[in-house]
Scaffold this active site. Sequence first.
Site, short mmCIF file in Angstrom:
data_model
loop_
_atom_site.label_atom_id
_atom_site.label_comp_id
_atom_site.label_asym_id
_atom_site.label_seq_id
_atom_site.Cartn_x
_atom_site.Cartn_y
_atom_site.Cartn_z
N LYS A 72 47.85 -43.11 -17.99
CA LYS A 72 46.95 -42.39 -18.89
C LYS A 72 47.39 -40.93 -18.97
CE LYS A 72 41.94 -41.78 -19.63
NZ LYS A 72 40.60 -42.10 -19.08
N SER A 147 37.62 -44.46 -22.21
CA SER A 147 38.65 -43.61 -22.78
C SER A 147 40.08 -44.01 -22.44
CB SER A 147 38.42 -42.17 -22.30
OG SER A 147 38.54 -42.10 -20.89
N SER A 171 35.52 -45.71 -17.98
CA SER A 171 36.71 -45.59 -18.83
C SER A 171 37.90 -46.44 -18.42
CB SER A 171 37.15 -44.13 -18.93
OG SER A 171 36.35 -43.47 -19.87
N1 GLN Z 1 32.31 -43.09 -22.43
C1 GLN Z 1 32.33 -42.18 -21.34
C2 GLN Z 1 32.31 -40.76 -21.87
O1 GLN Z 1 32.45 -40.64 -23.03
C3 GLN Z 1 33.57 -42.47 -20.58
C4 GLN Z 1 33.87 -41.48 -19.52
C5 GLN Z 1 34.98 -41.89 -18.65
O2 GLN Z 1 34.82 -42.81 -17.87
N2 GLN Z 1 36.06 -41.13 -18.70
O3 GLN Z 1 32.15 -39.80 -21.18
#
Ligand code: GLN
Length: 473
Positions: A72, A147, A171
């Site tokens: 990532k 994400s 995420s």
């Molecule tokens: N959907 C979560 C956010 O928007 C995901 C966060 C994550 O785990 N990085 O913050």
Amino acid sequence: MGEGALSAAEVAREVSEAIAAGDAGENGVNAFLSHDANLLSARAAALDEALEAARREGRSGGRLAGVAVALKDNLCTTDHPTTCGSRILEGYRSPYEATVVRRLRSAGALIAGKTNMDEFAMGSSTENSAFGPTRNPHDRARVPGGSSGGSAAAVAAGMVPAALGSDTAGSVRQPASFCGVVGLKPTYGAVSRYGLVAFASSLDQVGTLGRTVEDAALLLEVIAGRDTLDSTCADRPAPTLLPELDRGVDGLVVGVPEEYFPGGLDPGVRRLALEALEALESAGARVRPVSLPTTPLAIPTYYVIGPAEASSNLARFDGARFGLRVDAETTEAMSRATRSRGFGDEVKRRVLLGTHVLSAGQRDRFYARAGQVRARLAAEFAAVFDSGVDVLFTPTTPAPAFPMGDRTGDPYRMYLADVFTVPVNFAGIPAVTVPIGTVAGLPVGGQIIAPAWGEPVMVRAAAALERVVGGAR
Ligand code: GLN
């Protein structure tokens, strides 16, 4: 995965071809933000020499010898840019590498490139990337989740066998579920965050993605364990997980929290989850209903604590030190212009929210109360595990992958995609998602949650789940 018949050079060629084919064009998956076929092939040639030398001397080439792993783009690397999916870090190169990246390299892995993500890991669809969305390989009109959408899509599309992501509220698990792969979030403190660009530091954790529980577990064994460069990394050795995978669920107590099967749950997801539970029971698990009553407060609580920590962490992107700088008359104007141009809408929304909830007069109303709810969520998990439950089983997400564009205009609906994943981050406990079937061709994931440092029993149950639903072990 693991030591195979191909040379690293052959692996590199196949990976580069698969990425070129899958990511190309208007309708491409767009899983990678950076991939350099020449760099990969040079690294592979050097690795093949090192592996040959190891073989001659009777040494092991490493547990991931010649395995391609994608990262990532919020994990720092020196030979690829690290952008976090943001304009503000476009082309930015870190002067050092994340601990997890160093550990992958020492285990003989080939770093395939950096994957697309929601900007600064804020999002559930990878549509918040400044460099265009990633598409779900199972249906390119749908999102891959987020994400870590690029990492999940890269594994699902067969570009790489494994990848790393980060999981602050889901995420790793939510995109893995949407893409039909395994995604594992370890116990908070199990894996070093040195070189992971910070979002919400009390929740962030590096996680692993693979096609099987075995692959995700192997990757965790390689990256986990104490690191003096990260004071939040626990002083414990990496767990030993692979011997657990064949032990089965006979005698394990599997708790099923009623709050994770609400009225609004997608009927197909409900059916697959209940079928998976029956199959676990047939394999010898004892299924027990449990309750985690504070679960519905997890999302509103996350949108206080997450933005509060993010607004503080992202203050460093001020035009003075990293990435983009938009020049102006005064330092303050420079910082404002840089942040206005460099950050996307969702990041700005979070910084505003976070600044508000921490401001004088608001702090007790929001941040302090959120801390209380967080403690209660953690205590409820602990009580359930103390009552003799070994692991919990839940759907990973309330519905399968949604169409692109469906939720971009409605942040609250977007946020709800994490309703079953975020409580785990608050409790600091581990969880893993396993594909349990498809609804109209779209993958659905089942989540196994374990107590803190319960990774061994978690992967044991997850591997059994994978077998009973006919998965890919
Ligand atoms: N959907 C979560 C956010 O928007 C995901 C966060 C994550 O785990 N990085 O913050």
